[in-house]
Design an enzyme around this catalytic site. Structure first.
Site, PDB file in Angstrom:
ATOM      1  N   SER A   1       0.838  -1.189   0.000  1.00 59.50           N
ATOM      2  CA  SER A   1       0.000   0.000   0.000  1.00 59.50           C
ATOM      3  C   SER A   1       0.879   1.247   0.000  1.00 59.50           C
ATOM      4  CB  SER A   1      -0.908   0.029   1.237  1.00 59.50           C
ATOM      5  OG  SER A   1      -1.816  -1.044   1.212  1.00 59.50           O
TER       6      SER A   1
ATOM      7  N   GLY B   1      -0.529   4.378   0.148  1.00 59.62           N
ATOM      8  CA  GLY B   1      -1.410   5.472   0.551  1.00 59.62           C
ATOM      9  C   GLY B   1      -2.179   6.020  -0.634  1.00 59.62           C
TER      10      GLY B   1
ATOM     11  N   GLY C   1      -1.777   4.640  -4.299  1.00 59.28           N
ATOM     12  CA  GLY C   1      -2.289   3.367  -4.766  1.00 59.28           C
ATOM     13  C   GLY C   1      -1.511   2.175  -4.250  1.00 59.28           C
TER      14      GLY C   1
ATOM     15  N   GLY D   1      -6.818  -0.208   3.636  1.00 56.70           N
ATOM     16  CA  GLY D   1      -5.950  -1.339   3.333  1.00 56.70           C
ATOM     17  C   GLY D   1      -6.678  -2.668   3.430  1.00 56.70           C
ATOM     18  N   ASP D   2      -7.626  -2.773   4.369  1.00 57.85           N
ATOM     19  CA  ASP D   2      -8.411  -3.995   4.503  1.00 57.85           C
ATOM     20  C   ASP D   2      -9.297  -4.200   3.274  1.00 57.85           C
ATOM     21  OD1 ASP D   2      -7.266  -4.053   7.039  1.00 57.85           O
ATOM     22  OD2 ASP D   2      -8.981  -3.028   7.940  1.00 57.85           O
TER      23      ASP D   2
END
Length: 307
Positions: free
Chosen positions: A218, A220, A223, A249-250
């Protein structure tokens, strides 16, 4: 069925205030409570996409009872949480409505006994045998061995479940990678801690050498970056989106797993993951996504091959 594991389940409590100011009292304008912890967020997003999901982990005490009660209202999610004597932790998010920024407070979690861990392992092995994919997510509660995720990766493989995605950090990630999971999904800081490199592309490749079959990082608002046996790609949304990044992120994990179980290739998996992640930023709480943003972003994600 997709199996998600949240060893450190939480009751997520979100408070909204007009403006967050240190050293003052605040009038809360809204409160929400949701089943929380990374794996439960993944489970709720997958279920919203139409997948059958089983959620495993631990739950105990009044907070755990409320998590299970709320989980019963989540269509498509089957509760397979194992009872524990300790009390499920709470996480408190305070959303500043003036700026959209979120301040997070995370409790450590209940003490898990050796007998409770053994009971979970038995239940997990049964569930993994019937799973199309497994997601191992989040921190470890006190008492769970630091090598727990390595044990779970190997147990899933022995049960015939594939693929296994690991999303954790620190020593739990380092030991888990050594068990050769199919995918890991750290953020840039977690990846740097694992590899010692702050340059994401070399770091993703280093993480593959350490044992991960594929690495999705990730970045942020920029992308996702993926290094896989088929190649490496960066996927980016069309523009930065303001909102609450908690759980983004999940949702990316959910997007990867959903696309993978549909047989899509890596660029298509990254498109779905970025779109869901962006749509979660625009949702009020983790484990949910804004459908309009999802459809808008999904058609505009840029995927670029990198060397």
């Amino acid at each position: 069925m997709i199996l998600t594991v949240t060893l450190n389940t939480a009751l997520d409590v979100t408070h909204r205030v007009p403006r967050l100011r240190p050293h003052t009292s605040h009038r809360v304008t809204g409160v929400t409570e949701r089943p929380g912890g990374k794996g439960l967020n993944v489970a709720r997003v997958l279920a919203a996409l139409g997948h059958e999901v089983t959620a495993a982990g631990f739950a105990g005490g009044p907070a755990g009872a409320l998590v299970r009660e709320l989980l019963a209202d989540a269509p498509g999610v089957t509760d397979a949480l194992v009872p524990c004597a300790g009390t499920t932790r709470r996480t408190l998010a305070v959303v500043d409505e003036a700026t959209g920024d979120t301040t997070q407070f995370n409790e450590p979690g209940p003490q898990i006994s050796a007998a409770e861990w053994a009971a979970f392992l038995e239940r997990y092995t049964e569930l993994a045998a019937g799973a199309r994919a497994v997601a191992l997510c989040g921190s470890l509660p006190p008492g769970v061995p630091v090598g727990a995720y390595a044990v779970l990766v190997r147990a899933a493989r022995a049960a015939g479940a594939a693929p296994v995605l690991l999303d954790t950090s620190g020593e739990a990630l380092r030991r888990g990678v050594a068990a050769r999971p199919d995918i890991i999904k750290p953020n840039a800081a977690e990846l740097a801690e694992l590899t010692g490199s702050r340059d994401p592309l070399p770091a993703t490749r280093d993480a593959r050498r350490r044992g991960a079959h594929a690495v999705v990082t990730s970045l942020g608002p920029a992308g996702l970056l993926a290094a896989t046996p088929e190649g490496a790609w960066q996927a980016a949304p069309p523009r930065p989106l303001g909102g609450n990044p908690t759980g983004a992120g999940d949702s990316a994990v959910a997007g990867i797993l959903a696309a993978l179980t549909h047989g899509l290739d890596w660029p298509a998996r990254l498109v779905q993951a970025v779109a869901l992640s962006a749509a979660t930023v625009r949702a009020p709480v983790a484990g949910e996504f804004d459908p309009r943003t999802y459809e808008e972003v999904r058609g505009s994600v840029t995927v670029t091959a990198v060397r």
